[in-house]
Motif scaffolding. Structure first.
Motif, PDB file in Angstrom:
ATOM      1  N   VAL A 202     -11.810 -25.593  48.782  1.00  0.00           N
ATOM      2  CA  VAL A 202     -10.764 -24.883  49.512  1.00  0.00           C
ATOM      3  C   VAL A 202     -11.424 -23.693  50.188  1.00  0.00           C
ATOM      4  N   ALA A 203     -10.624 -22.912  50.921  1.00  0.00           N
ATOM      5  CA  ALA A 203     -11.185 -21.870  51.776  1.00  0.00           C
ATOM      6  C   ALA A 203     -11.996 -20.835  51.006  1.00  0.00           C
ATOM      7  N   GLU A 204     -11.621 -20.525  49.765  1.00  0.00           N
ATOM      8  CA  GLU A 204     -12.288 -19.453  49.031  1.00  0.00           C
ATOM      9  C   GLU A 204     -13.497 -19.928  48.233  1.00  0.00           C
ATOM     10  N   ASP A 205     -13.740 -21.227  48.159  1.00  0.00           N
ATOM     11  CA  ASP A 205     -14.831 -21.745  47.335  1.00  0.00           C
ATOM     12  C   ASP A 205     -16.190 -21.396  47.916  1.00  0.00           C
ATOM     13  N   ASP A 206     -17.139 -21.387  46.951  1.00  0.00           N
ATOM     14  CA  ASP A 206     -16.974 -21.437  45.507  1.00  0.00           C
ATOM     15  C   ASP A 206     -16.574 -20.073  44.972  1.00  0.00           C
ATOM     16  N   ARG A 207     -15.915 -20.092  43.801  1.00  0.00           N
ATOM     17  CA  ARG A 207     -15.341 -18.874  43.234  1.00  0.00           C
ATOM     18  C   ARG A 207     -15.883 -18.598  41.838  1.00  0.00           C
ATOM     19  N   ILE A 208     -15.766 -17.334  41.440  1.00  0.00           N
ATOM     20  CA  ILE A 208     -15.897 -16.936  40.039  1.00  0.00           C
ATOM     21  C   ILE A 208     -14.528 -16.449  39.587  1.00  0.00           C
ATOM     22  N   LEU A 209     -14.061 -16.987  38.483  1.00  0.00           N
ATOM     23  CA  LEU A 209     -12.766 -16.632  37.912  1.00  0.00           C
ATOM     24  C   LEU A 209     -12.978 -15.901  36.598  1.00  0.00           C
ATOM     25  N   ARG A 210     -12.085 -14.975  36.305  1.00  0.00           N
ATOM     26  CA  ARG A 210     -12.100 -14.338  34.991  1.00  0.00           C
ATOM     27  C   ARG A 210     -10.896 -14.821  34.212  1.00  0.00           C
TER      28      ARG A 210
END
Length: 377
Positions: free
Chosen positions: A365-373
Motif C-alpha cells: 500500500v502507499a505507506e509500505d514498508d512500515r514499522i509498527l509499534r
C-alpha cells in the motif's frame, strides 16, 4: 489473549520437555506451493519471559516509506538501526518516527531472498562500538562488523568477521542475535542444497555460535562454529528468562516450525520435516502449515513468544507456560500484509513489527514498508 483470526489454525504444540501435545482444527486460507522462504537489537535483545501473557493492543505506525526492513537493533536511547535488504542501506528510526540515513554497507550484493539482513549491536555497546550485519556478497553470505558512533551517526568501514556461509537466491537465513552468554548466534539456510544441513563441516542449514571476533565459541559441540544442525532456513532467534533458545524455521510444502535449540542437536532437515523423525532427530515444539505462517522474526515479551509471519500475514503469539509453550493465537491477520521482523521494544512494554510488502511477493500500500509499534497491555 485476543481471538484467533478466522478460526483456530492447524497447529501442533509440544511442551519444552515433550510432555504436552495440543492439536487444533482446520488450516489456513492462502494457496500456493512451498519450497522457498516466501512460501513458507543490541545485546541479547529478545527480552525475557514474565509469568503471565498479556494482550497486544492496536498497532500504531512508527515509520513509513521503508524498503524491505529486515534487521532491527535498538540503541541505548530507544531509537533503532534498521537494515533495508535490497538497498544495502541502514537507517536510524526514532520513537517519534524520524528516519535518518546512516549509510550503505560495503560488499552487499542483493539477490532473491539475500541482501542486507540481520543486525546486532555488541553486548557491551557503546564501550565496544560495533554493529554487526549479516549480508549476501557476490560469492557467499557473511557477517561484517562496523564501528558506529550514535553521536555523529557515522558508520565505519566494514570488517568481515565470518565468511563462507553458502548463499543462493533463496534459503539464506540471516538472523543474528547476541545471546545471554555474550556469544553471537547466527541462523543460516541450506542455500537450496538440502544435504548441507546434515554436514556439520558446512555452515549452511545451521545455527552457529561464534565469538564477537567471529571465532568458534568456547564449548561448541563439534569444536567448530556449528551449534545445531539439520535446519532448512532459520529466520528467528529468541531467548526466554530461563535462557532457553527458540528458533523459527521455514518448512517446505508441509510444516513450518518453532524449535527449542540445544547444543549439538539434529533438527532433521532434509530427512524429516516436522515431527516424527525418531530418536535421531529433535521434534519441533510448534508446527504450522506454510500458508498460515512462513515464520520469520521472533521475540519474547509480556510472557509470550511472538512470531512474525510472511505468507500467513499475521503476528503469532505463543504463550510461555510452566510446561513449555501454550497454544498459538493469531493477531492482525491480513491487516498489514507480510510481516518480517518482530523485536522487543526497550523496556519490554511493546513490540516493533516490520512489514515486508515491497519484496517480490507482497502487495504494498502507499505507506509500505512500515514499522509498527504494538503495545502490550
Amino acid at each position: 489473549m485476543g481471538p484467533a483470526a478466522n478460526g483456530t489454525p492447524a497447529v501442533r504444540v509440544a511442551a519444552v520437555l515433550g510432555a504436552l501435545v495440543l492439536v487444533a482444527g482446520c488450516g489456513g486460507q492462502e494457496g500456493g506451493t512451498g519450497g522457498t522462504e516466501e512460501n513458507g537489537g543490541g545485546g541479547y535483545g529478545s527480552g525475557s519471559a514474565s509469568a503471565t501473557a498479556v494482550d497486544p493492543g492496536e498497532p500504531e505506525v512508527v515509520a513509513t516509506g521503508l524498503e524491505v526492513p529486515w534487521g532491527v537493533a535498538f540503541l541505548p536511547d530507544g531509537s533503532a538501526l534498521v537494515s533495508q535488504r535490497d538497498l544495502a542501506e541502514i537507517v536510524r528510526v526514532s520513537g517519534d518516527g524520524a528516519v535518518t540515513d546512516v549509510g550503505t554497507v560495503e560488499g552487499v550484493s542483493p539477490v532473491g531472498e539475500g541482501g542486507l539482513m540481520g543486525l546486532a549491536l555488541h553486548p557491551d555497546f557503546p564501550d565496544e562500538p560495533y554493529l554487526y550485519a549479516y549480508h549476501t556478497s557476490e560469492s557467499d553470505n557473511r557477517i561484517s562488523r562496523m564501528e558506529y558512533d550514535p553521536g555523529s551517526g557515522e558508520l565505519g568501514e566494514a570488517e568481515v568477521v565470518l565468511d563462507g556461509i553458502p548463499s543462493s537466491s533463496h534459503h539464506d537465513g540471516g538472523r543474528i542475535e547476541f545471546g545471554p552468554d555474550g556469544m553471537l548466534y547466527v541462523g543460516t539456510g541450506d542455500a537450496g542444497r538440502s544435504r548441507l544441513a546434515q554436514n556439520i563441516d558446512s555452515l549452511a542449514g545451521k545455527i552457529l555460535r561464534i565469538t564477537p571476533e567471529g571465532e568458534p565459541a568456547p564449548g561448541n559441540p563439534f569444536d567448530n562454529r556449528v551449534y545445531s544442525y539439520g535446519h532448512r532456513n532459520v529466520q528467528g532467534l529468541a531467548w526466554d528468562g530461563e535462557e532457553n533458545l527458540y528458533a523459527t524455521e521455514f518448512g517446505a510444502d508441509k510444516l513450518d516450525e518453532i524449535n527449542l535449540i540445544e547444543a549439538g542437536n539434529n533438527y532433521g532437515w532434509p530427512e524429516v520435516e516436522g515431527p516424527g523423525g525418531g530418536d535421531e532427530y529433535v521434534d519441533p515444539l510448534v508446527t504450522w502449515s506454510p500458508e498460515e505462517a512462513s515464520p520469520s522474526g521472533a521475540a519474547i515479551a509480556g510472557g509470550s513468544l511472538w512470531v512474525a509471519a510472511l505468507r500467513g500475514e499475521r503476528l503469532w503469539e505463543v504463550p510461555l507456560t510452566e510446561d513449555g509453550l501454550g497454544e498459538p493465537v493469531a493477531h492482525y491477520q491480513e491487516e498489514y500484509g507480510r510481516l518480517r521482523t518482530v523485536a522487543t521494544a526497550p523496556g519490554g512494554d511493546g513490540l516493533w513489527l516490520t512489514t515486508s510488502n515491497l519484496d517480490a511477493l507482497g502487495n504494498p500500500v502507499a505507506e509500505d514498508d512500515r514499522i509498527l509499534r504494538v503495545p502490550l497491555e
